[in-house]
Enzyme design. Structure first.
Site, PDB file in Angstrom:
ATOM      1  N   CYS B  50       0.831  -1.212   0.000  1.00 46.96           N
ATOM      2  CA  CYS B  50       0.000   0.000   0.000  1.00 46.96           C
ATOM      3  C   CYS B  50       0.866   1.263   0.000  1.00 46.96           C
ATOM      4  O   CYS B  50       0.478   2.285  -0.547  1.00 46.96           O
ATOM      5  CB  CYS B  50      -0.879   0.052   1.236  1.00 46.96           C
ATOM      6  SG  CYS B  50      -1.820  -1.416   1.493  1.00 46.96           S
ATOM      7  N   GLN B 118       3.892  -6.279   9.360  1.00 42.99           N
ATOM      8  CA  GLN B 118       3.555  -6.930   8.089  1.00 42.99           C
ATOM      9  C   GLN B 118       4.657  -6.808   7.048  1.00 42.99           C
ATOM     10  O   GLN B 118       4.835  -7.682   6.201  1.00 42.99           O
ATOM     11  CB  GLN B 118       2.256  -6.351   7.490  1.00 42.99           C
ATOM     12  CG  GLN B 118       0.999  -6.740   8.234  1.00 42.99           C
ATOM     13  CD  GLN B 118       0.708  -5.759   9.352  1.00 42.99           C
ATOM     14  OE1 GLN B 118       1.445  -4.798   9.539  1.00 42.99           O
ATOM     15  NE2 GLN B 118      -0.336  -5.998  10.126  1.00 42.99           N
ATOM     16  N   MET B 196     -14.236   3.892  16.803  1.00 46.04           N
ATOM     17  CA  MET B 196     -13.164   3.355  17.648  1.00 46.04           C
ATOM     18  C   MET B 196     -13.538   1.968  18.169  1.00 46.04           C
ATOM     19  O   MET B 196     -12.694   1.079  18.261  1.00 46.04           O
ATOM     20  CB  MET B 196     -12.925   4.311  18.822  1.00 46.04           C
ATOM     21  CG  MET B 196     -11.684   4.014  19.599  1.00 46.04           C
ATOM     22  SD  MET B 196     -10.204   4.623  18.803  1.00 46.04           S
ATOM     23  CE  MET B 196     -10.075   6.234  19.549  1.00 46.04           C
TER      24      MET B 196
END
Lengths: 288, 424
Positions: B50, B118, B196
């Site tokens: 990304c 990641q 949230m």
């Protein structure tokens, strides 16, 4: 060669492992875990060889003195450390476990009698059952004490929201609660078996070797009563299965264990082995 | 040997530019095949996430590698984008800088959220795919193995990766994990339907939680959220019962007064039998009376408590950053030494081969002239071997020292070639 292994060898290894564990509070290191496991393993090997040598060369039943029992209890705690450190490498369990292990070794080295408690055992089977069950029960109580302390520290940190501000990563409250809860029952069962075996041992041959007034008998009886009450409390009162209460129960159990150990080391008792017998005989001779 | 990286990342390019150049999972393979066909002498690994699109290339011969322009053209052509529109978005790193950049990326020090775990697996996947497509080779293998080693060192020797910095991740990863060993048998109660709360549910789901009850003043919104998380909605009136059953509460209701008062909590407390209760009060003003936090077995965290923990973690990460960067420098230097030394390997091999040939010639001549038995011949052969090793030692040592001290040491290699008449 085995005869050259002394208490100092493994005590020093354990001490280094403990000091390494303490440094966890001060700084991070990539090699500390391996070093800690290395020293603990080396200590455990020396400890095992030391006990093995004593067992093979004992004049009477193997490992039957209070000296050996302290060292056996310390050995079990060292094994428990290795197991937990392997499963939970960052748990910091050694911070709590090593002081107790080293305390047992110090008690063995300076206070305990190396002579067998019962050189003329009425029944070696009952004697072994009595000794082994009580030893395991005592180790379970010590393990519960460590778990209880860890629970209280972890709960304190969570209440104050300071979980990660330095310090070791302790196991979760859920895990500690489960361990503590099991320890209450296991220690009660083992001490009960040990105590019952002691009663049978005392009656074998139709003569009473150990009076009920013996300090070790009544202090152990007191600990047994407490452990049974704690187990019953745990069964009957559901909130006692959760949270701090179970931790308090295990910590209090250790108090009773300390009392019986202090009595064994400090008071005049027939559980004191041949040394106590000799001292008693000398005192009686002097009085005459 | 030459290593190079051309690409764009969140530091230099906006999301639109990155989107135009990004390679989807289905596109990476064909792109690598296309690269191999176009630049057969070069190895390549394509990392597309990304936040970055980067192509790493390595060639044995400096002159045969693709230039920045050629790589930009390749990427633009693959996506059907005019090169003038994307060329300025692409930056280049070469040699030691490219190696350092890859190490920094793999260690998550170049990520948008520093320390996110990641990226290392994405780097490994990118390399694995390149290996499967035969576009990776010994050069890229060495670089990517070293990158993984550097990332692991940083994970083991610093706390950069352990310090979570978002409120839900701190709440679940640091605090809830301190209370619960597992989440698949825990009852989660969500009060309200804010963003949230939903973000926290994502972390809880990752930890294995699946028994979710959503209570909201609007039953329809509760049902919507519950459907998204495969939970069950409950009407507002059932809040006390749901609270009694819960192990973990996430609360984010917009309300000016506490939704759960101390009196209400006291009324359900006996039925809870002191089971541990982890409460995340993510609302402002708070939904839970702070006095509830003192109850036995209750661990109450407000958003301020969590923010403070996040700030502490962020500060801790910042403190750890120089240490992590030092590791990157050490690993880069180590790799570059190996890399340069590797570049001299063919010269050393040729030098040794040339001397070995001379040795064999001389031995043949000697053994023809002297009537030596087999044992004496072995002794003479052994002496010659020792002599060659001793003579080779100083030049090899000089090459090793030059490789450690840094580039370029082409002059030394060239001198060796000329002195000993070694041909490429």
């Amino acid at each position: 060669m085995l005869s050259h292994i002394s208490i100092t060898c493994f005590a020093a290894s354990y001490l280094v492992a403990w000091l390494l564990e303490i440094t966890r509070l001060l700084f991070r290191s990539g090699v500390r875990g391996a070093l800690m496991l290395g020293f603990a393993s080396a200590g455990l090997v020396a400890h095992s060889l030391f006990l093995g040598y004593r067992a093979l060369h004992a004049p009477g039943p193997p490992l039957s003195s209070s000296y050996d029992w302290y060292l056996l209890a310390a050995w079990m705690l060292a094994v428990a450390f290795l197991y937990l450190a392997w499963l939970y490498p960052r748990s910091g369990v050694g911070l709590f476990l090593w002081p107790l292990t080293l305390g047992l070794i110090v008690a063995a080295a300076f206070f305990a009698d190396p002579e067998p408690i019962a050189p003329e055992p009425a029944s070696q089977i009952w004697g072994a059952a009595h000794g082994i069950a009580l030893l395991l029960g005592d180790v379970a109580v010590m393990f519960g004490f460590i778990g209880g302390l860890m629970y209280l520290v972890q709960a304190w940190r969570l209440k104050r929201h300071v979980l990660r501000d330095g310090g070791p990563r302790l196991p979760s409250l859920e895990w500690l609660e489960r361990v503590n809860s099991r320890v209450v029952f296991v220690s009660a069962a083992l001490v009960s078996v040990g105590f019952a075996a002691g009663i049978v041992l005392n009656r074998v041959g139709g003569r009473t070797l150990m009076p009920w007034t013996d300090p070790v008998v009544w202090s152990s009886g007191l600990m047994l009563a407490w452990l049974l009450a704690a187990a019953a409390f745990n069964v009957v009162y559901r909130p006692a299965r959760h949270g701090r209460k179970v931790a308090y129960l295990t910590v209090a159990s250790f108090g009773f264990l300390l009392l019986s150990l202090a009595v064994l080391l400090g008071l005049d008792t027939r559980h004191g082995g041949q040394k106590a017998e000799r001292q008693r005989a000398a005192a009686e001779e002097g009085a005459r | 040997m030459k290593v190079q990286m051309v690409g764009c990342s969140h530091h230099h390019s906006g999301v639109e530019a990155r989107e135009r150049l990004a390679f989807g999972p289905d596109q990476v393979g064909p792109a690598l095949d296309g690269f191999r066909a176009r630049f057969p002498a070069a190895e390549a690994v394509l990392l597309s996430t990304c936040n970055r699109v980067e192509i790493y290339t390595a060639v044995e011969d400096d002159a045969s590698g693709p230039s920045r322009e050629a790589l930009a053209e390749f990427m633009a052509e693959f996506h059907g984008v005019p090169i003038v529109e994307v060329f300025d978005e692409l930056f280049e790193r070469t040699g030691e800088d490219a190696v350092r950049h890859l190490f920094t990326v793999a260690a998550s020090l170049d990520s948008m959220v520093v320390g996110e775990p990641q990226i290392l697996s994405q780097v490994k996947q990118a390399y694995d795919l390149a290996t499967q497509r035969n576009s990776a080779g010994p050069l890229t293998h060495g670089i990517f193995q070293a990158a993984v080693r550097a990332a692991r060192r940083i994970t083991n020797e610093t706390t950069v990766h352990q310090r979570r910095v978002s409120i839900p991740s701190v709440a679940i990863g640091d605090f809830a994990r301190g209370i619960f060993e597992r989440f698949d048998d825990k009852r989660i109660l969500v009060i309200g339907a804010g963003e949230m709360a939903e973000e926290t549910l994502r972390y809880l789901e990752e930890e294995g939680a699946h028994d979710v009850t959503v209570v909201n003043r609007s039953y329809d919104r509760a049902r919507e959220l519950a459907e998204r998380w495969r939970g069950k909605p409950a009407p507002w009136e059932e809040l006390p019962a749901a609270l009694t059953a819960a192990d973990l509460v996430v609360s984010a209701v917009g309300a000016s007064e506490p939704v759960i008062t101390l009196a209400m909590f006291r009324s359900i407390e006996p039925a809870r039998e002191q089971r541990p209760l982890f409460i995340l009060d993510l609302a402002m003003p708070r939904n839970f009376d702070p006095a509830i936090g003192a109850a036995l077995g209750v661990y109450l965290f407000s958003i301020d408590d969590l923010k403070a923990a996040c700030q502490r973690n962020r500060a801790e990460r910042d403190r750890e950053a120089p240490h992590a960067l030092r590791i990157i420098e050490q690993e880069t230097a180590r790799f570059m030494t190996e890399w340069r030394h590797r570049a001299t390997a063919p010269i050393i091999r040729r030098l040794r081969e040339s001397w070995e040939e001379s040795k064999e010639d001389e031995l043949r001549r000697l053994f023809n002239k002297l009537p030596l038995d087999a044992r004496a011949q072995d002794e003479v052969r052994y002496t010659f071997d020792r002599l060659i090793n001793k003579l080779l030692h100083p030049p090899l040592e000089s090459l090793r020292t030059a490789a450690e001290s840094g580039p370029p040491h082409h002059g030394l290699v060239h001198a060796l070639k000329r002195l000993f008449n070694l041909k490429d």
